[in-house]
Design an enzyme around this catalytic site. Structure first.
Site, mmCIF file in Angstrom:
data_model
loop_
_atom_site.group_PDB
_atom_site.id
_atom_site.type_symbol
_atom_site.label_atom_id
_atom_site.label_comp_id
_atom_site.label_asym_id
_atom_site.label_seq_id
_atom_site.Cartn_x
_atom_site.Cartn_y
_atom_site.Cartn_z
ATOM 1 N NE ARG A 86 5.602 -31.078 -9.585
ATOM 2 C CZ ARG A 86 6.112 -31.511 -8.429
ATOM 3 N NH1 ARG A 86 6.815 -30.709 -7.670
ATOM 4 N NH2 ARG A 86 5.935 -32.748 -8.061
ATOM 5 C CG HIS B 192 2.915 -34.429 -4.264
ATOM 6 N ND1 HIS B 192 3.592 -33.427 -4.935
ATOM 7 C CD2 HIS B 192 3.425 -34.429 -3.016
ATOM 8 C CE1 HIS B 192 4.470 -32.855 -4.119
ATOM 9 N NE2 HIS B 192 4.378 -33.433 -2.944
ATOM 10 C CD GLU C 43 10.210 -34.743 -3.088
ATOM 11 O OE1 GLU C 43 9.868 -35.180 -1.980
ATOM 12 O OE2 GLU C 43 10.675 -33.608 -3.265
ATOM 13 C CG ASN D 154 10.949 -32.040 -6.396
ATOM 14 O OD1 ASN D 154 10.817 -31.518 -7.505
ATOM 15 N ND2 ASN D 154 9.973 -32.704 -5.807
ATOM 16 C CE1 TYR E 130 12.180 -27.382 -0.902
ATOM 17 C CE2 TYR E 130 12.274 -29.626 -1.716
ATOM 18 C CZ TYR E 130 11.574 -28.463 -1.527
ATOM 19 O OH TYR E 130 10.281 -28.363 -1.965
ATOM 20 C CD GLU F 213 8.407 -30.233 -4.375
ATOM 21 O OE1 GLU F 213 9.052 -30.264 -3.315
ATOM 22 O OE2 GLU F 213 7.475 -31.010 -4.621
#
Ligand code: PNW
Length: 484
Positions: free
Chosen positions: A82, A126, A172, A301, A303, A375
């Site tokens: 990606r 992005h 995002e 994504n 985290y 991600e």
């Protein structure tokens, strides 16, 4: 909950194993081949914006090293990659003329990937908006940007859609809106309590139009899929009280629901409409029509995790708490971390069970047919940046992070979540936005001066996971995956 896939920890056949990067963070070559400037070129060149004083002028110099980088991916057995297109490399002024050099560069990259059996997953945006659109048209605040973005997307489908079958419109939008227009820590550096909601609205409108263009003119003949990718942390209720559970839901709705609700339900979450009043734009009928149902897959994504609770009267809602999920006062949720949680170099809490719970929440609320983690990964400093005799740098904390989060993904699949793929952030160390190169997310280390790529143990470990389509049988999990 019982998992049908628990032992050995094998993943479904066809599971997509990938790694991710983005244009500004790796390409460099900021003025090569007629590339226009982006808002990140301008932001990084503004004194004081990047902690280390660096810019992305050179970054990983991927522009000149694409063939070596693709060979490095092939070495790992990567199935999918990606990456993002730089809009001003393709369309220097953000509208009008197309750069032949830009088209040639991405064509070469796509062909190299395909020649190695690696499937390209392309993100159209992005964060590196053409600077001309910012200076002349106020960037994402101008409603006209939706049509300009759709025009740029059209150019990309036309030139690359014969070979690219996986498209992500936006990466995002929460970060674009909150960090770019609310906190001012990302380009274009605006600080406002009103603009994030306008920017987000136009990001959604732009996505809707780009997807409409793809579906209308390309999808039938090119046979690809298109969607958006949103970032979200997990929000765990601090206690079992009704108030704390409601606070956690509110925090998730302000974070992920802000974008995923319009895509899947055609409207912003009720709590946002209530708390924001006039500051939250309303969807015009034609926009709502284009946005609702406009994603072929759910891109996520993920985290980290924080606890959510109802604030007490004198609680400070610190909007600087990292990953607060928006403008703290608007949500009216108190976010805290457990002191026992490990943290990455970014300060992000390592909580693998939060990943499992978030996936379950998404499946239940939106019921997508496919979810892709676009991600996930961790920044850690190298204890010893010198490779051992086998040429590999040891990074045990990153290996543990990936093992634990992939373990949580595996459990989520066992829970019934339609998770179809996983992309590790990142293939290599890169320009981590306002942190410069101080934050290292790479499976490969990038040496500061020479820009040489050196594999870390995590790259070898991940290659084994891909090769065996599963996690090692006896995991050395540091963080038990809670049953709660
Ligand atoms: C993502 N947050 O950024 C981006 O997509 C990548 O470009 C970036 O390098 C990576 O994650 C690591 O930071 C994020 O505040 C920035 O929650 C901020 C947040 C999340 C992701």
């Amino acid at each position: 909950m019982a998992s049908k896939l628990r032992d050995p920890r094998e993943f479904p056949t066809d599971f997509v194993w990938g790694a991710a990067t983005s244009s500004y963070q790796i390409e460099g070559a900021w003025r090569k081949g007629g590339k226009g400037l982006s808002i990140w070129d301008a932001f990084a060149h503004t004194p004081g914006k990047i902690a280390t004083g660096e810019t992305g002028d050179v970054a990983c110099d991927h522009y000149h090293r694409l063939h070596d980088d693709v060979a490095m991916m092939a070495d790992m057995g990567l199935r999918a990659y990606r990456f993002s297109f730089s809009w001003p490399r393709i369309q220097p002024a953000g509208s009008g003329a197309v750069s032949a050099d830009g088209i040639r560069f991405y064509s070469e990259l796509i062909d190299a990937l395909l020649a190695h059996g690696i499937t390209p997953w392309v993100t159209l945006y992005h964060w590196d908006l053409p600077l001309a659109l910012q200076v002349e048209h106020d960037g994402w605040l101008n409603p006209d940007i939706a049509n300009r973005f759709a025009n740029y997307a059209d150019i990309c489908f036309e030139h690359f859609g014969d070979r690219v079958k996986h498209w992500v419109t936006l990466n995002e939008p929460w970060v674009s809106a909150i960090m770019g227009y609310g906190l001012g820590v990302h380009a274009p550096g605006r600080v406002s309590t009103v603009e994030p909601y306008i920017a987000a609205h136009n990001l959604l409108r732009a996505h809707g139009r780009a997807v409409d263009c793809y579906r209308d003119r390309y999808q039938a003949k090119q046979g690809g899929v298109i969607g958006m990718t949103n970032n979200c942390d997990w929000r765990e209720p601090l206690t079992d009280s009704i108030e704390d559970r409601a606070a956690a839901t509110t925090a998730l709705e302000f974070f992920l629901g802000w974008f995923a609700d319009p895509l899947h339900r055609g409207e912003y979450p009720e709590v946002m409409r209530r708390n924001l009043g006039d500051r939250l734009p309303q969807f015009a009928a034609d926009d709502r029509y284009l946005i609702e149902g406009s994603t072929d897959f759910f891109g996520l994504n993920h985290y980290a995790t924080l606890y959510a609770s109802r604030p007490e009267p004198n609680d400070a809602l610190d909007s600087d708490v990292f990953g607060n999920g928006g403008i703290a006062e608007d949500q009216d949720v108190k976010l805290t971390a457990d002191e026992d949680w490990d943290r990455t170099a970014m300060g992000w809490a390592v909580v693998p069970w939060g990943c499992r719970k978030l996936l379950g929440w998404i499946q239940e609320r939106y019921d997508p047919e496919s979810i892709y983690i676009m991600e996930n990964g961790a920044a850690f400093d190298d204890d010893d940046p010198k490779p051992g005799a086998d040429g590999v740098i040891e990074d045990p904390r990153r290996v543990a992070y990936l093992e634990e989060y992939l373990g949580a993904c595996h459990q989520a699949i066992g829970d019934g979540v339609n998770l179809k793929g996983y992309f590790c952030w990142s293939l290599m160390d890169n320009f981590e936005w306002s942190h410069g190169t101080a934050m290292r997310f790479g499976l490969h280390r990038v040496e500061p001066q020479s820009l040489q790529r050196i594999p870390r143990r995590s790259a070898r470990w991940y290659a084994d996971v891909i090769g065996s389509n599963g996690l090692p049988a006896s995991p050395s999990l540091q963080h038990a995956v809670a049953d709660k």
